[in-house]
Design a protein around this motif. Structure first.
Motif, PDB file in Angstrom:
ATOM      1  N   LYS A   8       1.714  -8.782  -2.894  1.00 52.08           N
ATOM      2  CA  LYS A   8       1.073  -9.729  -4.463  1.00 52.08           C
ATOM      3  C   LYS A   8      -0.270  -9.044  -4.654  1.00 52.08           C
ATOM      4  O   LYS A   8      -0.760  -9.205  -5.723  1.00 52.08           O
ATOM      5  CB  LYS A   8       0.549 -10.942  -3.752  1.00 52.08           C
ATOM      6  CG  LYS A   8       2.009 -11.840  -3.592  1.00 52.08           C
ATOM      7  CD  LYS A   8       2.438 -12.734  -3.641  1.00 52.08           C
ATOM      8  CE  LYS A   8       4.014 -13.574  -3.244  1.00 52.08           C
ATOM      9  NZ  LYS A   8       3.580 -14.833  -3.253  1.00 52.08           N
ATOM     10  N   HIS A  11       0.171  -5.306  -5.961  1.00 56.10           N
ATOM     11  CA  HIS A  11       0.318  -5.740  -6.960  1.00 56.10           C
ATOM     12  C   HIS A  11      -0.874  -5.623  -8.561  1.00 56.10           C
ATOM     13  O   HIS A  11      -0.916  -5.496  -8.650  1.00 56.10           O
ATOM     14  CB  HIS A  11       1.376  -6.457  -6.645  1.00 56.10           C
ATOM     15  CG  HIS A  11       2.123  -6.941  -8.577  1.00 56.10           C
ATOM     16  ND1 HIS A  11       2.451  -5.556  -8.713  1.00 56.10           N
ATOM     17  CD2 HIS A  11       1.863  -7.661  -9.223  1.00 56.10           C
ATOM     18  CE1 HIS A  11       3.251  -5.880 -10.311  1.00 56.10           C
ATOM     19  NE2 HIS A  11       2.459  -7.280 -10.650  1.00 56.10           N
ATOM     20  N   HIS A 217       0.237 -17.933  -4.628  1.00 52.94           N
ATOM     21  CA  HIS A 217      -0.430 -16.720  -4.666  1.00 52.94           C
ATOM     22  C   HIS A 217      -2.228 -17.352  -5.503  1.00 52.94           C
ATOM     23  O   HIS A 217      -1.731 -17.444  -6.202  1.00 52.94           O
ATOM     24  CB  HIS A 217      -0.403 -15.268  -4.839  1.00 52.94           C
ATOM     25  CG  HIS A 217      -1.262 -14.455  -4.703  1.00 52.94           C
ATOM     26  ND1 HIS A 217      -1.725 -14.010  -5.344  1.00 52.94           N
ATOM     27  CD2 HIS A 217      -1.710 -13.914  -3.205  1.00 52.94           C
ATOM     28  CE1 HIS A 217      -2.381 -13.070  -4.972  1.00 52.94           C
ATOM     29  NE2 HIS A 217      -2.239 -12.781  -3.259  1.00 52.94           N
ATOM     30  N   GLU A 220      -2.176 -14.680  -8.691  1.00 51.24           N
ATOM     31  CA  GLU A 220      -0.856 -15.145  -9.424  1.00 51.24           C
ATOM     32  C   GLU A 220      -0.705 -15.763 -10.225  1.00 51.24           C
ATOM     33  O   GLU A 220      -0.488 -16.277 -11.385  1.00 51.24           O
ATOM     34  CB  GLU A 220       0.426 -15.278  -8.384  1.00 51.24           C
ATOM     35  CG  GLU A 220       1.020 -13.960  -7.946  1.00 51.24           C
ATOM     36  CD  GLU A 220       2.103 -13.383  -7.548  1.00 51.24           C
ATOM     37  OE1 GLU A 220       2.542 -12.643  -6.994  1.00 51.24           O
ATOM     38  OE2 GLU A 220       2.534 -14.924  -7.344  1.00 51.24           O
TER      39      GLU A 220
END
Length: 315
Positions: A8, A11, A217, A220
């Motif tokens: 993550k 990303h 997260h 996020e």
């Protein structure tokens, strides 16, 4: 193979790289503030002097107008702001059992409305951008009943026009389930804002400590808040000085850059309260000046160091 959180992070780094490639102008520093209520009973001037010396330009003020005769006086605050070259990012609204928007006692919901009105008047006088609102009492994780959400929404709607009248942004803060009975995640806050449905109450105050407990997260969650995120409370994973825990500060900074925190009137406000349950007793704590000097200077320095590293990495 990378762990899930690492994937993550990667990303988000890819998103950041793409964002940087599309951006032609240089990236300014994130606007940093400090929430002064965690300094306890320390005089406001002492706090402002410390912030100025640490290189801060903004202060998030304790919303301490608990009654008509209580709290900071706008004239004195304005004088101190001018003396120390500071501006007010916003006001940290404090919601306990006594002024609970979701309470099953009408007198407490009325107290919440009266409190919000006083804080909005103060915000307008001292040039604050936002007022932080918590939909239920902090320190009461047990629900009253199954209609708390509806009561809280209905009560805050009564104050909705005041936010527009005074030109102050209403920012809803999600708080971890160990402390509140309502609105614990960014998604919860967005659902709550949609239910309130008032133009002046359309923003979110995030807090990385609460996100650590409630979100899958942190990065996020910050990006999911999107344009609604106007302020982000910062403390490390141990709810203490930034850099003293295991928080992934770099990913957070990248998210803030992408959301315009270096260009717009959006802020990252330090709020290192230390571990524990209900944090509100900290507002009456006896200040340790040397300790406060250290956590302020160390937190600001660490954030700026990491921000510089990111800027250099993608230059």
């Amino acid at each position: 193979m990378k762990q899930n959180y690492e994937q993550k992070n990667e990303h988000i780094r890819t998103q950041y790289e793409q964002w940087r490639l599309q951006r032609s102008e240089p990236i300014s520093d994130v606007k940093l503030s400090w929430s002064n209520w965690c300094f306890g009973i320390e005089p406001l001037e002492t706090s402002m002097k410390r912030m100025q010396q640490a290189g801060l330009s903004y202060i998030e003020l304790h919303g301490n107008h608990y009654g008509p005769g209580l709290g900071y006086k706008a004239g004195e605050v304005s004088r101190l702001l001018t003396s120390y070259g500071l501006q007010v990012s916003g006001v940290c609204g404090m919601f306990s059992n006594d002024n609970d928007l979701s309470s099953n006692r009408a007198i407490h919901r009325q107290a919440a409305l009266d409190y919000i009105k006083r804080e909005l008047e103060f915000c307008a006088e001292i040039g604050a951008n936002y007022l932080l609102v918590v939909p239920s009492s902090v320190g009461r994780p047990q629900k009253y009943d199954d209609t708390e959400f509806e009561r809280s929404v209905e009560t805050l709607q009564l104050a909705g026009e005041w936010f527009e009248q005074y030109g102050i942004k209403g920012a809803i803060e999600p708080i971890r389930s160990a402390e509140v009975s309502l609105v614990r995640t960014i998604k919860d806050a967005q659902k709550y804002i949609e239910a309130v449905n008032m133009p002046g109450i359309n923003w979110i105050n995030g807090d990385v400590y609460h996100m650590q407990s409630e979100e899958r997260h942190i990065g996020e969650a910050i990006l999911a808040a999107g344009e609604q995120l106007i302020n982000l409370h910062l403390a490390d994973s141990n709810r203490s000085t930034l850099g003293d825990g295991s928080l992934d500060v770099d990913t957070i900074i990248m998210c803030l850059h992408m959301l315009g925190f270096s260009d717009q009137d959006k802020f990252a406000s330090f709020e290192p309260l230390g571990p524990g349950g209900a944090p509100y007793p900290a507002m009456y704590g006896k200040p340790d000046a040397a300790f406060l000097d250290r956590i302020v200077n160390d937190s600001v320095r660490y954030f700026r160091e990491r921000e510089a590293v990111i800027r250099q990495s993608w230059a």
